[in-house]
Design a protein around this motif. Sequence first.
Motif, PDB file in Angstrom:
ATOM      1  N   ASP A  85       0.556  -1.383   0.033  1.00 12.38           N
ATOM      2  CA  ASP A  85      -0.095   0.081  -0.031  1.00 12.38           C
ATOM      3  C   ASP A  85       0.800   1.172  -0.069  1.00 12.38           C
ATOM      4  OD1 ASP A  85      -2.598  -1.275  -0.011  1.00 12.38           O
ATOM      5  OD2 ASP A  85      -2.300  -1.735   2.010  1.00 12.38           O
ATOM      6  N   ILE A  86       2.040   0.905  -0.123  1.00 12.11           N
ATOM      7  CA  ILE A  86       3.092   2.232  -0.092  1.00 12.11           C
ATOM      8  C   ILE A  86       3.554   2.118  -1.675  1.00 12.11           C
ATOM      9  CG2 ILE A  86       5.022   3.549   0.659  1.00 12.11           C
ATOM     10  CD1 ILE A  86       4.644   2.062   3.145  1.00 12.11           C
ATOM     11  N   ARG A  87       3.399   3.168  -2.646  1.00 12.12           N
ATOM     12  CA  ARG A  87       3.812   3.045  -3.915  1.00 12.12           C
ATOM     13  C   ARG A  87       4.847   4.465  -4.044  1.00 12.12           C
ATOM     14  NH1 ARG A  87       0.074   0.367  -7.870  1.00 12.12           N
ATOM     15  NH2 ARG A  87      -0.061  -1.517  -6.918  1.00 12.12           N
ATOM     16  N   ARG A  88       5.913   4.121  -4.875  1.00 14.03           N
ATOM     17  CA  ARG A  88       6.690   5.264  -5.171  1.00 14.03           C
ATOM     18  C   ARG A  88       6.925   5.336  -6.609  1.00 14.03           C
ATOM     19  NH1 ARG A  88       7.881   1.627  -1.634  1.00 14.03           N
ATOM     20  NH2 ARG A  88       8.254   2.345   0.535  1.00 14.03           N
ATOM     21  N   TYR A  89       6.773   6.856  -7.028  1.00 12.15           N
ATOM     22  CA  TYR A  89       6.879   7.348  -8.406  1.00 12.15           C
ATOM     23  C   TYR A  89       8.005   8.173  -8.522  1.00 12.15           C
ATOM     24  CZ  TYR A  89       2.572   4.988  -8.568  1.00 12.15           C
ATOM     25  OH  TYR A  89       1.204   4.156  -8.226  1.00 12.15           O
ATOM     26  N   ALA A  90       8.810   8.045  -9.649  1.00  9.39           N
ATOM     27  CA  ALA A  90      10.035   8.887  -9.882  1.00  9.39           C
ATOM     28  C   ALA A  90      10.389   8.886 -11.128  1.00  9.39           C
ATOM     29  CB  ALA A  90      11.130   8.460  -9.034  1.00  9.39           C
ATOM     30  N   PRO A  91      10.799  10.070 -11.735  1.00  2.00           N
ATOM     31  CA  PRO A  91      11.478  10.084 -13.349  1.00  2.00           C
ATOM     32  C   PRO A  91      12.111   8.808 -13.504  1.00  2.00           C
ATOM     33  CG  PRO A  91      11.955  12.166 -11.975  1.00  2.00           C
ATOM     34  CD  PRO A  91      11.397  10.978 -11.171  1.00  2.00           C
ATOM     35  N   ASN A 124       8.514  11.231  -5.882  1.00  2.00           N
ATOM     36  CA  ASN A 124       9.942  11.676  -5.869  1.00  2.00           C
ATOM     37  C   ASN A 124       9.970  12.767  -7.125  1.00  2.00           C
ATOM     38  OD1 ASN A 124      12.471  12.213  -5.238  1.00  2.00           O
ATOM     39  ND2 ASN A 124      13.201  10.421  -5.230  1.00  2.00           N
ATOM     40  N   ARG A 125      10.576  13.914  -6.974  1.00  2.00           N
ATOM     41  CA  ARG A 125      10.753  14.845  -7.745  1.00  2.00           C
ATOM     42  C   ARG A 125       9.187  15.314  -8.417  1.00  2.00           C
ATOM     43  NH1 ARG A 125      15.796  15.991  -9.080  1.00  2.00           N
ATOM     44  NH2 ARG A 125      14.794  17.829  -9.403  1.00  2.00           N
ATOM     45  N   LEU A 152       4.333  14.531  -1.891  1.00  2.00           N
ATOM     46  CA  LEU A 152       5.190  14.937  -3.282  1.00  2.00           C
ATOM     47  C   LEU A 152       6.422  15.656  -2.825  1.00  2.00           C
ATOM     48  CD1 LEU A 152       2.282  17.030  -5.138  1.00  2.00           C
ATOM     49  CD2 LEU A 152       2.786  14.244  -4.977  1.00  2.00           C
ATOM     50  N   LEU A 153       7.488  15.177  -3.430  1.00  2.00           N
ATOM     51  CA  LEU A 153       8.778  15.667  -3.016  1.00  2.00           C
ATOM     52  C   LEU A 153       9.005  16.801  -3.998  1.00  2.00           C
ATOM     53  CD1 LEU A 153       8.602  13.344  -1.203  1.00  2.00           C
ATOM     54  CD2 LEU A 153      10.789  12.810  -1.921  1.00  2.00           C
ATOM     55  N   GLN A 154       9.590  17.916  -3.579  1.00  2.00           N
ATOM     56  CA  GLN A 154       9.968  18.950  -4.268  1.00  2.00           C
ATOM     57  C   GLN A 154      11.484  19.636  -4.018  1.00  2.00           C
ATOM     58  OE1 GLN A 154       8.308  22.890  -4.200  1.00  2.00           O
ATOM     59  NE2 GLN A 154       8.782  23.515  -5.955  1.00  2.00           N
ATOM     60  N   GLU A 155      12.574  19.477  -5.113  1.00  2.00           N
ATOM     61  CA  GLU A 155      13.723  20.069  -4.858  1.00  2.00           C
ATOM     62  C   GLU A 155      13.717  21.664  -4.743  1.00  2.00           C
ATOM     63  OE1 GLU A 155      16.711  17.193  -6.394  1.00  2.00           O
ATOM     64  OE2 GLU A 155      17.711  19.272  -6.966  1.00  2.00           O
TER      65      GLU A 155
END
Length: 346
Positions: A85-91, A124-125, A152-155
């Motif tokens: 139930d934890i999903r991660r999305y990144a470029p 991520n990003r 949502l992670l933002q640099e």
Amino acid sequence: MITAIDSMPWLHTAWNQLINNLRNDRLPHALLVAGERGVGKGDYAEAVAALLVCDRLASAIADSRSAPCGQCKQCELVAAGSHPDIRRYAPEKSRMIKVDQVRALSAFAVASPQVSHRKIVIVNRSDQLNINAANALLKTLEEPSDDVTLLLLQETGRPILPTLRSRCQTVTLPTPDFATGLTWLQQHIPEGNSGQGGAMDQEHLVQALRLAGLAPRLALDYLTGDFIQQRQTALDAFRRFMKNELSLPEAAKPLKTLGLDGSLLLMEKWAADLARLGVGADPADPEAAEMLRYLAKHNPPWRAHELLSSVRESRAAGINNVSPELEAERLLMQWQALMPRRRRRA
Ligand SMILES: [Zn+2]
């Protein structure tokens, strides 16, 4: 508190804020976790995710420890790195998060959780969403299910769409001070990464931390990867190119090795130092300072800002898979234009 966060005291204020929100039943559907590269945005998001899925969340937040129980089924799955139930999305390869990824995210966000009471999405990003992907994500943010939390992670310095931002509660993670960052770094240097036996010498840690702008995770990446060496080669080539001792393609080669992201980061730091030196402030990168001081003396301050915008243009162009080599050459030529022309004897 969760171990990873425990050792990162600069994140404690943000963590306590979250716990307070949970105690007051005011957890937002979406959190925008902002901060410089390498300050621990990922650690923070993972810790939030681990806490939120825990079966004993209520007693966890009532307790002063504010940590997940570590014993329930959820905590076991988190520890194994396989919580469904934890999903991660990144470029991916393209440097951008694509609309297909966000479609998968949206489907996950509306489906029922598999084993926990809640689903967590970590993007991520989120500053690297292409426009279609951003619009698709906006739909999910506008009509969130009750049992999903988006992180949502933002640099820092990389904008995200204002419409996305306005639907999130922002938490900005600070960069630690030098001593705090150094302590963390000393604790996290892996064994066997210390050169010829013994602890990695202090000088290397200090150099990496400074180059990373005091962001400890980034400094750790530098120390455990090739960056320090590659940067040295690129800096040497840069200096020789500026003195006309090296051709443009030769000077661009080590920058190509660093990749677009790495070489733009270097150029950005040098340009920022040029601006600092122009107003009499201290440079962040002492090794490049001599060359930059010379340039600052012979050029008006706006030239540094022109270079900074060029770096940002290259970064924006990076979305379209431009060649790192060509971008490096373009920027190097701009740098060389700052060299004062020597008078030639007739
Ligand atoms: Zn638990």
